[in-house]
Design a protein around this motif. Structure first.
Motif, short mmCIF file in Angstrom:
data_model
loop_
_atom_site.label_atom_id
_atom_site.label_comp_id
_atom_site.label_asym_id
_atom_site.label_seq_id
_atom_site.Cartn_x
_atom_site.Cartn_y
_atom_site.Cartn_z
N CYS A 124 36.51 -43.24 36.32
CA CYS A 124 37.33 -43.56 35.14
C CYS A 124 38.29 -44.68 35.50
CB CYS A 124 38.08 -42.33 34.65
SG CYS A 124 39.31 -41.69 35.80
N ASP A 125 39.10 -45.09 34.54
CA ASP A 125 39.94 -46.26 34.73
C ASP A 125 41.36 -45.96 34.29
OD1 ASP A 125 40.65 -48.89 35.28
OD2 ASP A 125 40.21 -49.55 33.24
N PHE A 126 42.32 -46.44 35.05
CA PHE A 126 43.72 -46.33 34.67
C PHE A 126 44.30 -47.73 34.51
CE2 PHE A 126 43.07 -42.11 36.28
CZ PHE A 126 44.01 -41.32 35.65
N ASN A 127 44.92 -47.99 33.38
CA ASN A 127 45.61 -49.25 33.17
C ASN A 127 47.08 -49.07 33.54
OD1 ASN A 127 43.39 -50.70 32.13
ND2 ASN A 127 43.66 -49.69 30.16
N PHE A 128 47.57 -49.85 34.48
CA PHE A 128 48.93 -49.70 34.96
C PHE A 128 49.91 -50.48 34.08
CE2 PHE A 128 46.32 -49.00 38.71
CZ PHE A 128 46.87 -47.83 39.23
N MET A 129 51.13 -49.95 34.02
CA MET A 129 52.23 -50.67 33.40
C MET A 129 53.29 -50.94 34.46
SD MET A 129 54.90 -49.53 30.36
CE MET A 129 53.59 -49.30 29.15
N GLY A 130 53.75 -52.16 34.52
CA GLY A 130 54.88 -52.49 35.38
C GLY A 130 56.14 -52.54 34.54
N PHE A 131 57.20 -51.90 35.03
CA PHE A 131 58.46 -51.87 34.29
C PHE A 131 59.52 -52.53 35.15
CE2 PHE A 131 62.42 -50.32 32.70
CZ PHE A 131 62.23 -50.19 31.33
N ILE A 132 60.12 -53.63 34.65
CA ILE A 132 61.07 -54.37 35.47
C ILE A 132 62.28 -54.78 34.64
CG2 ILE A 132 59.82 -56.55 35.04
CD1 ILE A 132 60.64 -57.33 37.95
N SER A 133 63.45 -54.59 35.20
CA SER A 133 64.69 -54.95 34.52
C SER A 133 65.12 -56.35 34.97
CB SER A 133 65.80 -53.94 34.85
OG SER A 133 66.13 -54.02 36.22
N GLU A 134 66.12 -56.89 34.30
CA GLU A 134 66.65 -58.20 34.66
C GLU A 134 67.21 -58.18 36.08
OE1 GLU A 134 67.44 -62.27 33.81
OE2 GLU A 134 66.22 -60.76 32.80
N GLU A 135 67.81 -57.06 36.46
CA GLU A 135 68.39 -56.94 37.80
C GLU A 135 67.32 -56.90 38.89
OE1 GLU A 135 69.13 -54.92 35.24
OE2 GLU A 135 71.04 -55.89 34.74
N GLU A 136 66.08 -56.60 38.53
CA GLU A 136 64.99 -56.49 39.52
C GLU A 136 64.12 -57.73 39.57
OE1 GLU A 136 63.35 -53.05 37.63
OE2 GLU A 136 64.05 -51.70 39.20
N ARG A 137 64.59 -58.84 38.98
CA ARG A 137 63.75 -60.04 38.91
C ARG A 137 63.26 -60.52 40.27
NH1 ARG A 137 66.91 -64.48 35.89
NH2 ARG A 137 65.48 -65.73 37.14
N GLY A 138 64.02 -60.24 41.32
CA GLY A 138 63.60 -60.64 42.65
C GLY A 138 62.34 -59.94 43.13
N SER A 139 61.94 -58.88 42.41
CA SER A 139 60.74 -58.13 42.79
C SER A 139 59.55 -58.40 41.88
CB SER A 139 61.04 -56.62 42.78
OG SER A 139 62.09 -56.30 43.67
#
Length: 331
Positions: A124-139
């Motif tokens: 089966c397949d999992f579609n990932f979501m990335g969640f990033i805040s403005e403070e985490e822009r370096g990542s």
């Protein structure tokens, strides 16, 4: 998919989701993102309810707050996102209804790799979501390693540049925190009692996003301590004449006695129905959560502060779902 409310997995938030599903009052256009903060079985039950109902739910696998923060990254197994019957999920593809959501850190990269391998073995397949805040822009670069199909982030020029610089072309979800967090008594001030909340639900498509998200009436701030308030405030969303989302705060008088909180709730709740009638919104605001709050006012019963938040969240999610599902051009 359109609206992605971010909930921290507190008990009243999970009860809100469970009851909305049971009432068939949660639109498929509303896909909650849940960040687990408590170690209990309720979230696992809610995930199963979503999957059994053929509904999507996003779950943060490397929480940044709460009891699961800084752990070994085995929430996918603990929450059984693959399903108890592997062949059943393999045959139907139902496992993909759970969207593993990852914060951009090395633990998130490792979790994505492990989930992907296990999903491949299951067929089966999992579609990932990335969640990033403005403070985490370096990542931001770590989103490339996660290989996220969706990225939820603020709609800022800096974020846009960073995503392009790192060759990230994922489907975008614009994310913000429009709830103004104040002391309850401060919501009664004339300049605060009725506030603009958001109009992203009107413009996210033309701005080239697949959806939008926020933290509903709770806000981004996470605080486990709580405490007895000096006043009761009930936060009710509504759509104004131009379909912008506003929030009206119904606030009781102040008190220094926590034993008065039940009567103060009734005092605040009794303001809701007259306000709806005055503005002609008694029909457009008919949701289970709001009707239940009004019912408590009429019977002068106090359901408890967590239940008040639960009902207000239920009202917000049902209201947005109705807006997103209504026929084009309807009022």
């Amino acid at each position: 998919m359109a609206y992605y409310p971010y909930l921290r997995g507190r008990q009243y938030e999970l009860f809100a989701l469970r009851e909305l599903l049971s009432l068939n009052a949660l639109s498929p256009s509303v896909v909650p993102i849940v960040e687990p903060v408590k170690d209990n079985d309720l979230l696992k039950q809610v995930i199963r309810q979503f999957v059994d109902g053929g509904r999507k739910i996003a779950v943060v696998m490397n929480p940044g707050v709460g009891c699961f923060a800084d752990v070994d990254g085995r929430l996918d197994e603990k929450l059984d996102i693959y399903g108890e019957e592997v062949l059943e999920y393999d045959a139907s593809g139902r496992g993909s209804l759970v969207i593993p959501t990852l914060l951009p850190d090395p633990v998130g990269v490792d979790i994505a790799s492990r989930i992907r391998k296990k999903a491949e073995n299951m067929g089966c397949d999992f579609n990932f979501m990335g969640f990033i805040s403005e403070e985490e822009r370096g990542s931001v670069r770590l989103l490339q390693e996660i290989n996220a199909k969706y990225v939820a982030s603020p709609d800022t020029r800096g974020m846009e540049r960073d995503l392009k610089r790192n060759h990230i072309s994922s489907d975008r979800i614009t994310f913000s925190d429009p709830f103004n967090k104040r002391k309850n008594v401060e919501y009664a001030d004339e300049e605060n009692v009725d506030e603009f909340f958001s109009d992203e639900h009107k413009y996210y498509i033309e701005d080239n996003f697949i959806g939008y998200g926020d933290y509903s009436i709770v806000g981004d701030n996470y605080d486990e301590r709580g405490g007895a308030p000096r006043a009761v405030a009930i936060h009710i969303m509504y759509l104004d004449g131009e379909d912008a989302l506003r929030i009206h705060h119904f606030v009781s008088e102040e008190t220094s006695d926590p034993h008065e909180i039940p009567s103060l709730f009734v005092q605040a709740a009794k303001k809701i129905e007259p306000w709806c009638l005055e503005h002609g919104w008694q029909e457009s605001l008919q949701t289970y959560g709001l009707k239940t709050l009004i019912g408590h006012a009429e019977s002068e019963t106090f359901p408890g502060l967590p239940t008040i938040k639960k009902l207000s969240i239920m009202h917000h999610l049902e209201l947005i779902g109705k807006f997103l599902d209504r026929p084009e051009g309807s009022v």
